[in-house]
Structure formats: structure tokens, C-alpha cells
Motif scaffolding. Structure first.
Motif, PDB file in Angstrom:
ATOM      1  N   LEU A 114       0.794  -1.221  -0.002  1.00  0.00           N
ATOM      2  CA  LEU A 114      -0.078  -0.161  -0.012  1.00  0.00           C
ATOM      3  C   LEU A 114       0.894   1.327  -0.143  1.00  0.00           C
ATOM      4  O   LEU A 114       0.482   2.158  -0.739  1.00  0.00           O
ATOM      5  N   ASP A 115       1.917   1.301   0.715  1.00  0.00           N
ATOM      6  CA  ASP A 115       2.863   2.316   0.801  1.00  0.00           C
ATOM      7  C   ASP A 115       3.452   2.424  -0.711  1.00  0.00           C
ATOM      8  O   ASP A 115       3.699   3.713  -1.229  1.00  0.00           O
ATOM      9  N   ILE A 116       3.972   1.697  -1.319  1.00  0.00           N
ATOM     10  CA  ILE A 116       4.555   1.387  -2.516  1.00  0.00           C
ATOM     11  C   ILE A 116       3.755   2.176  -3.565  1.00  0.00           C
ATOM     12  O   ILE A 116       4.047   2.746  -4.368  1.00  0.00           O
ATOM     13  N   GLU A 117       2.331   1.512  -3.460  1.00  0.00           N
ATOM     14  CA  GLU A 117       1.310   1.962  -4.487  1.00  0.00           C
ATOM     15  C   GLU A 117       1.064   3.432  -4.389  1.00  0.00           C
ATOM     16  O   GLU A 117       0.656   4.006  -5.238  1.00  0.00           O
ATOM     17  N   GLN A 118       1.146   4.081  -3.055  1.00  0.00           N
ATOM     18  CA  GLN A 118       0.992   5.207  -2.816  1.00  0.00           C
ATOM     19  C   GLN A 118       1.898   6.152  -3.684  1.00  0.00           C
ATOM     20  O   GLN A 118       1.588   7.133  -4.237  1.00  0.00           O
ATOM     21  N   GLN A 119       3.075   5.863  -3.491  1.00  0.00           N
ATOM     22  CA  GLN A 119       4.475   6.300  -4.274  1.00  0.00           C
ATOM     23  C   GLN A 119       4.269   6.265  -5.554  1.00  0.00           C
ATOM     24  O   GLN A 119       4.612   7.320  -6.241  1.00  0.00           O
ATOM     25  N   ALA A 120       3.728   4.927  -6.190  1.00  0.00           N
ATOM     26  CA  ALA A 120       3.456   4.999  -7.364  1.00  0.00           C
ATOM     27  C   ALA A 120       2.458   5.935  -7.925  1.00  0.00           C
ATOM     28  O   ALA A 120       2.425   6.634  -9.306  1.00  0.00           O
ATOM     29  N   LEU A 121       1.581   5.997  -7.291  1.00  0.00           N
ATOM     30  CA  LEU A 121       0.089   6.977  -7.742  1.00  0.00           C
ATOM     31  C   LEU A 121       0.984   8.440  -7.568  1.00  0.00           C
ATOM     32  O   LEU A 121       0.539   9.138  -8.425  1.00  0.00           O
ATOM     33  N   HIS A 122       1.594   8.857  -6.667  1.00  0.00           N
ATOM     34  CA  HIS A 122       1.917  10.067  -6.635  1.00  0.00           C
ATOM     35  C   HIS A 122       3.024  10.399  -7.886  1.00  0.00           C
ATOM     36  O   HIS A 122       2.815  11.418  -8.505  1.00  0.00           O
ATOM     37  N   GLN A 123       3.766   9.364  -8.027  1.00  0.00           N
ATOM     38  CA  GLN A 123       4.617   9.621  -9.447  1.00  0.00           C
ATOM     39  C   GLN A 123       3.913   9.817 -10.431  1.00  0.00           C
ATOM     40  O   GLN A 123       4.150  10.375 -11.390  1.00  0.00           O
ATOM     41  N   LEU A 124       3.091   8.765 -10.548  1.00  0.00           N
ATOM     42  CA  LEU A 124       2.249   8.960 -11.950  1.00  0.00           C
ATOM     43  C   LEU A 124       1.358  10.006 -12.208  1.00  0.00           C
ATOM     44  O   LEU A 124       1.200  10.742 -13.225  1.00  0.00           O
ATOM     45  N   LYS A 125       0.844  10.641 -10.926  1.00  0.00           N
ATOM     46  CA  LYS A 125       0.171  11.838 -10.983  1.00  0.00           C
ATOM     47  C   LYS A 125       0.756  13.100 -11.447  1.00  0.00           C
ATOM     48  O   LYS A 125       0.562  13.784 -12.255  1.00  0.00           O
ATOM     49  N   TRP A 126       2.049  13.076 -10.590  1.00  0.00           N
ATOM     50  CA  TRP A 126       3.117  14.182 -11.016  1.00  0.00           C
ATOM     51  C   TRP A 126       3.397  14.056 -12.528  1.00  0.00           C
ATOM     52  O   TRP A 126       3.298  15.170 -13.057  1.00  0.00           O
ATOM     53  N   ALA A 127       3.779  12.878 -13.079  1.00  0.00           N
ATOM     54  CA  ALA A 127       4.058  12.677 -14.406  1.00  0.00           C
ATOM     55  C   ALA A 127       3.000  13.294 -15.429  1.00  0.00           C
ATOM     56  O   ALA A 127       3.292  13.925 -16.286  1.00  0.00           O
ATOM     57  N   ALA A 128       1.678  13.025 -15.039  1.00  0.00           N
ATOM     58  CA  ALA A 128       0.529  13.448 -15.795  1.00  0.00           C
ATOM     59  C   ALA A 128       0.349  15.125 -16.016  1.00  0.00           C
ATOM     60  O   ALA A 128       0.133  15.532 -16.919  1.00  0.00           O
ATOM     61  N   ARG A 129       0.868  15.833 -14.908  1.00  0.00           N
ATOM     62  CA  ARG A 129       0.671  17.066 -14.710  1.00  0.00           C
ATOM     63  C   ARG A 129       1.951  17.681 -15.450  1.00  0.00           C
ATOM     64  O   ARG A 129       1.821  18.549 -16.002  1.00  0.00           O
ATOM     65  N   GLN A 130       3.101  16.906 -15.408  1.00  0.00           N
ATOM     66  CA  GLN A 130       4.226  17.345 -16.362  1.00  0.00           C
ATOM     67  C   GLN A 130       4.249  17.240 -17.831  1.00  0.00           C
ATOM     68  O   GLN A 130       4.721  17.747 -18.536  1.00  0.00           O
ATOM     69  N   ALA A 131       3.424  16.219 -18.164  1.00  0.00           N
ATOM     70  CA  ALA A 131       3.321  15.944 -19.570  1.00  0.00           C
ATOM     71  C   ALA A 131       3.025  17.083 -20.483  1.00  0.00           C
ATOM     72  O   ALA A 131       1.842  17.862 -19.988  1.00  0.00           O
ATOM     73  N   THR A 132       3.308  17.366 -21.611  1.00  0.00           N
ATOM     74  CA  THR A 132       2.832  18.572 -22.328  1.00  0.00           C
ATOM     75  C   THR A 132       2.090  18.198 -23.629  1.00  0.00           C
ATOM     76  O   THR A 132       1.281  18.724 -23.987  1.00  0.00           O
ATOM     77  N   ASN A 133       2.208  16.729 -23.914  1.00  0.00           N
ATOM     78  CA  ASN A 133       1.227  16.025 -24.784  1.00  0.00           C
ATOM     79  C   ASN A 133      -0.211  15.756 -24.125  1.00  0.00           C
ATOM     80  O   ASN A 133      -0.092  14.896 -22.986  1.00  0.00           O
ATOM     81  N   LYS A 134      -1.164  16.325 -24.712  1.00  0.00           N
ATOM     82  CA  LYS A 134      -2.425  16.054 -24.204  1.00  0.00           C
ATOM     83  C   LYS A 134      -2.889  14.395 -24.015  1.00  0.00           C
ATOM     84  O   LYS A 134      -3.369  13.833 -23.082  1.00  0.00           O
ATOM     85  N   LYS A 135      -2.299  13.639 -25.099  1.00  0.00           N
ATOM     86  CA  LYS A 135      -2.896  12.310 -24.805  1.00  0.00           C
ATOM     87  C   LYS A 135      -2.134  11.639 -24.020  1.00  0.00           C
ATOM     88  O   LYS A 135      -2.447  10.743 -23.372  1.00  0.00           O
ATOM     89  N   VAL A 136      -0.734  11.848 -23.834  1.00  0.00           N
ATOM     90  CA  VAL A 136       0.136  11.371 -22.713  1.00  0.00           C
ATOM     91  C   VAL A 136      -0.300  11.660 -21.433  1.00  0.00           C
ATOM     92  O   VAL A 136      -0.698  10.688 -20.322  1.00  0.00           O
TER      93      VAL A 136
END
Length: 166
Positions: A114-136
Motif C-alpha cells: 500500500l505504501d509502494i502503490e501510494q508512491q506509484a500513484l504520486h509519481q504517475l499523477k506528477w508525471a501526468a501534470r508534467q506531460a506536455t502532450n495531451k494524449k500522454v
């Protein structure tokens, strides 16, 4: 553990997209491998089902992210220009959880997962905010939603198990 992103400021938007997609792919591959291999080690039916769902979520994300990565590479960024955006690795955490499961410490492992997956979610959410391509960004956000549902299922089972043990 703190995620380090200070080096992102000097990257172009295409390099950022390739970096976040590459990180997301690595994260998904690590998770898919772990959950696929570990499902056989779990004795609890509900945990097996959750592990299968988590592996399937990662497989589905990979099915969409790999073509986006290939397309981004074709759009002009060389493979050697791709820099990891995150310095966080999930491999060690998954290895530790796998050992716990093999040692019949399933519920301790679930807490760690559960701790690992919360880190994964945090990283993926951050990545989604950083992506400049709308599809990404859209694909990463959709993956986060599916991953959140898997985490919620795992957490619900974990909390009910802890409550029953008290």
C-alpha cells in the motif's frame, strides 16, 4: 523517500514527455512483473484477485504507453536524449514485499505494498501534470484512476483484516 525532480527545468517539452512516459513504463513493468509472479504465492483468494487486477492494470497501461513512447521517439527525440524524470525505483520495495509473502507475512507485505502503490500513484499523477502532450497526460491520468481503484480495494481488504484481528 523523496522524489527528486530538480533537473527537469532544463529539458524540452518532448524530452519531458519521453521522460515521463519512460518512467511510467518502467513503473508499470516493475508492478506487472511483481503482481504476476506473486499472485501464485498469495493464499487468500481476495488478495489473488487484487494482485491479478493490479497486474492487469499495469498491462493495460503498458499497452497504451509503449505506442505513445514509440510515437514520441519518432517525433524527433533520440533514445539517448531520454533522461529519467524520477530517481525513485520501485524494484527494491517489490522485492521486499515478495520476500515477506514467501515468508507467510502476507498482511505485513500488503501494508508495504500500500505504501509502494501510494508512491506509484504520486509519481504517475506528477508525471501526468508534467506531460506536455495531451494524449500522454490523459493516458497517465486514466492509469492513475485504475491504479487508485486497485489500491482502494487492497486497502479495504487490509483494513477489514486488521479490524478482524483486533
Amino acid at each position: 523517500m523523496t522524489l527528486q525532480y530538480s533537473h527537469i527545468n532544463h529539458l524540452s517539452s518532448k524530452q519531458i514527455d519521453l521522460g515521463v512516459i519512460s518512467d511510467a513504463i518502467n513503473l508499470c513493468q516493475a508492478g506487472q512483473l511483481f503482481y504476476t509472479q506473486t499472485v501464485a504465492d498469495a493464499d487468500d483468494y481476495n488478495i489473488k484477485r487484487i494482485f491479478m487486477d493490479m497486474a492487469e492494470t499495469r498491462r493495460s497501461m503498458l499497452q497504451h504507453l509503449v505506442p505513445l513512447f514509440q510515437q514520441a521517439k519518432q517525433d524527433g527525440i533520440a533514445s539517448n536524449d531520454v533522461q529519467p524524470i524520477s530517481l525513485f525505483s520501485f524494484t527494491d520495495g517489490y522485492a521486499q514485499a515478495g520476500k515477506m509473502i514467501q515468508q507467510d507475512k502476507l498482511w505485513t507485505a500488503i501494508g508495504l505494498l500500500l505504501d509502494i502503490e501510494q508512491q506509484a500513484l504520486h509519481q504517475l499523477k506528477w508525471a501526468a501534470r508534467q506531460a506536455t502532450n495531451k494524449k500522454v497526460a490523459q493516458q497517465l491520468a486514466e492509469g492513475c484512476a485504475w491504479l487508485q481503484m486497485g489500491c482502494d480495494s487492497m486497502n479495504s481488504l487490509y483494513v477489514s483484516r486488521k479490524g478482524a484481528a483486533n
